[in-house]
Each structure stands twice: as structure tokens, then as C-alpha cells.
Enzyme design. Structure first.
Site, PDB file in Angstrom:
ATOM      1  N   HIS A   1       1.895  -5.465   6.240  1.00  0.00           N
ATOM      2  CA  HIS A   1       0.529  -5.020   5.595  1.00  0.00           C
ATOM      3  C   HIS A   1       0.798  -5.139   4.142  1.00  0.00           C
ATOM      4  CE1 HIS A   1      -0.479  -3.520   9.754  1.00  0.00           C
ATOM      5  NE2 HIS A   1       0.748  -3.067   9.666  1.00  0.00           N
TER       6      HIS A   1
ATOM      7  N   SER B   1      -1.695 -20.418 -19.824  1.00  0.00           N
ATOM      8  CA  SER B   1      -2.878 -19.731 -20.195  1.00  0.00           C
ATOM      9  C   SER B   1      -3.315 -20.259 -21.487  1.00  0.00           C
ATOM     10  CB  SER B   1      -3.107 -18.335 -19.684  1.00  0.00           C
ATOM     11  OG  SER B   1      -4.133 -17.686 -20.451  1.00  0.00           O
TER      12      SER B   1
END
Length: 369
Positions: free
Chosen positions: A159, A289
């Protein structure tokens, strides 16, 4: 091919699937040249077999066809298609123009799907032959990685919450197991491919029965001979005008499943990159970026996930197409399969269509692991 702009021009749309993500080899398999050259090869194989079985086709006509397999006048074919509104007949006329002695026997007894569908199946087979060793290489490299790190402990997650320890090698084996299943399924689909063969307009072979004056044995031999020339072990016993579109479902379902595997693996890598447990290679002058050049974005994995996501959505197209094939066939699948499913792989510009897209996606993933 009869319409559209200059697809090589920067002022015209070009598919990024070919210009950015596909290998030269895969682009060639889905190119106009390969497609229409294969049409001519199929016409030659048909003529050779018909001659062997006694139809009045001369050696001179056969030799003329052989000599012009590569001599394709694409401009003339486009003009003929614009005039005739029929792609196959446009190429029959174009081939006949450079083979005047053989013009009368080109496409003898055949329907458009003889060249269209059989070429699709040849392209599918050859594209899978490019893909399979790439996937095998990915598995081999991951296996080496897993062996080297078989005992390296790492925190396991369930999870996406911290759980018991596992090892890096064992986690990698989860990826390998899925890819091995994909490899097995792709190999099965490739080996199960059957040739459409020489079946006539509605699958009854009536035109060939007429050519051979009702001799059904010769018609069966014709089908067998052309199938063998094309390199297939089997042909469909029964067809309508087309090969059953269940083939497209089979191929794309397996490719979509491979896409799911690639997406899962690359998502794991992206999560590990966030946890700083793993990084993609970062080249010396690479910019992460435009605003934050120091960033280490996992751009290869992101791209694989992006392409795989689209690949997985395509599986609905062949399901719907197969479900609405009225009787012996309907043509409303043509444009759909050209764009999304990869049927007749008619190429209106430089990029492959449908199934070719799917190859590009997975091929890219295979190249960048």
C-alpha cells in the site's frame, strides 16, 4: 496517400510515434515502401503459382514483374488513387505501367484483401520478430541486475507504506516474472499467426475456381503454394473477405498486457526515484527542468508510462471492430483500424498506423531499460 500535405515538411503534422520513439527498423517495416513492395511481391507469388498450375502466364511476364518490384512510382500511385478512389487498383495500374506485358495478369482472380490483409499479416509477423528479441534482451539485463543484488536488503512496501524487508534482487524478479509471461504470450501470438491466403472476394474462392475451370484441387494447391512462398506454415481454412478480426484482438490484447507490465515497472522506478533509492542515468549536459535544471526527473520512466497508458486504451478498438464485421465484411473498420488498430497499415504519411504505434511504444520501453 491520395490526400494530405508534405508530411516531411516542418509546416505539416508528423506523428511523434515515428519521429521521436520508433527505431528505423520498425519505421521501415511500416513504411509505404515496404507495404507496397510487399503488395507487388504478393502479386508475383500469385502469378508464379498460377503459372505453375497451368494458367497461360509466360516466363517473360513473370520476369518483368520480378524486375520491377522496387520500381514504385509513388507520385503516379497517388494520382491514380485520387482518380480511381481505390488504393489497390491505383497500385495495380502503377505496377502495370512499368510491367506492360504483365499488366493483364497482375491481381488475376484476386480481391483487394489478397494484398491488403496478407500484407498486414506479413508486417505483423515481421514487427513481432523485431519486438521479441528486444523484450528478451530486457529480461536478460534485468536478470543480471537481480543476480548481482540478490542479497541486497531494501525496505518493502505494501500500500506504499513501509513493510517487511525484501531484497533489491527479489523485487526485480517481480518485474522479470511479468515480462516472461508477456514474452511467452507474444511468442504464442506470433506463432499462431496464419496467412489469409488466396480466398477470393467472399472467401469462397469462386474466382479461382472459374480460372481453373472448376478444378478445386488446383485452387487448394494455389492457396498452399502462395502461403508457403510468404513464409507461413498455415493459412486460414475459412475467411470472409478478410482474415478474422479476432486476430487483431489477440495481438493488441497481448501488447496491451505488455504495456501494463512496462507501466508497473516504470512506476516502481519513479517511486524509488522519489525515495532516492534509485536514479535514472543523468547525462552531463542534461537539464532536468527549464526552471530547476538541477532536478533529476525520471524522464525515461515517465515517458514509458505515458506511452504505455495510451497503448492500453487501444484494446477497445479491435473488440468493437470484430463485433461489427457484418457477414463477410464491412468497410467501416477501415479508417478506424488505420488509425488505432493497425489494419491494412495503409500509410497516409511517413508513420506507421495502428499496430505500428503499439510496436513503437513497447519498443521504446525495451530500448530504455
Amino acid at each position: 496517400m491520395a490526400a494530405g500535405g508534405d508530411h516531411g515538411s516542418p509546416d505539416s503534422y508528423r506523428s511523434p510515434l515515428a519521429s521521436r520513439y520508433a527505431s528505423p527498423e520498425m519505421c521501415f517495416v511500416f513504411s509505404d515502401r515496404y507495404k507496397f513492395r510487399t503488395w507487388r511481391q504478393l502479386w508475383l507469388w500469385l502469378a508464379e503459382a498460377e503459372q505453375t498450375l497451368g494458367l497461360p502466364i509466360t516466363d517473360e511476364q513473370i520476369q518483368e514483374m520480378k524486375s520491377n518490384l522496387e520500381n514504385i512510382d509513388f507520385k503516379m500511385a497517388a494520382e491514380e488513387e485520387k482518380r480511381l478512389r481505390h488504393d489497390v487498383m491505383a497500385h495495380v495500374h502503377t505496377f502495370g505501367h512499368c510491367c506492360p506485358k504483365a499488366a493483364g495478369i497482375i491481381h488475376l482472380g484476386a480481391t483487394s484483401c489478397y494484398v491488403g490483409d496478407n500484407t498486414d499479416l506479413i508486417i505483423l509477423r515481421n514487427a513481432l520478430d523485431l519486438l521479441l528479441p528486444k523484450l528478451a534482451r530486457v529480461i536478460s539485463r534485468l536478470a543480471d541486475f537481480a543476480k548481482e543484488r540478490a542479497s541486497l536488503p531494501t525496505l518493502g512496501f505494501t500500500h506504499f507504506q513501509p513493510a517487511q524487508l525484501t531484497t533489491v534482487g527479489k523485487r526485480c524478479c517481480l518485474w522479470i516474472q511479468d515480462l516472461c509471461m508477456d514474452l511467452q504470450n507474444l511468442k504464442r501470438v506470433r506463432d499462431d499467426l496464419r496467412f489469409r491466403g488466396v480466398k477470393g472476394t467472399t472467401g469462397t474462392q469462386a474466382s479461382f475456381l472459374q480460372l481453373f475451370e472448376g478444378d478445386d484441387h488446383k485452387v487448394e494447391q494455389l492457396d498452399k503454394m502462395v502461403t508457403e512462398k510468404a513464409g507461413f506454415k498455415r493459412a486460414f481454412i475459412i475467411t470472409g473477405q478478410t482474415y478474422t478480426r479476432k486476430v487483431d484482438i489477440e495481438v493488441l490484447s497481448v501488447l496491451a498486457s505488455l504495456g501494463a507490465s512496462v507501466h508497473k515497472i516504470c512506476t516502481d522506478i519513479r517511486l524509488l526515484a522519489n525515495l532516492k533509492e534509485m536514479e535514472e542515468p543523468f547525462e552531463k549536459q542534461q537539464i532536468g527542468s527549464s526552471a530547476m535544471p538541477y532536478k533529476r526527473n525520471p524522464m525515461r520512466s515517465e515517458r514509458c508510462c505515458s506511452l504505455a497508458r495510451h497503448l492500453m486504451t487501444l484494446v477497445m478498438d479491435p473488440l468493437q471492430t470484430a463485433s461489427v464485421q457484418w457477414f463477410e465484411r464491412t468497410l467501416d473498420d477501415s479508417a478506424n483500424r488505420s488509425v488505432a488498430q493497425g489494419h491494412h497499415i495503409h500509410q497516409t504519411d511517413l508513420f506507421g498506423r495502428g499496430i505500428s504505434y503499439r510496436r513503437y511504444y513497447i519498443e521504446y520501453a525495451a530500448e530504455h531499460f
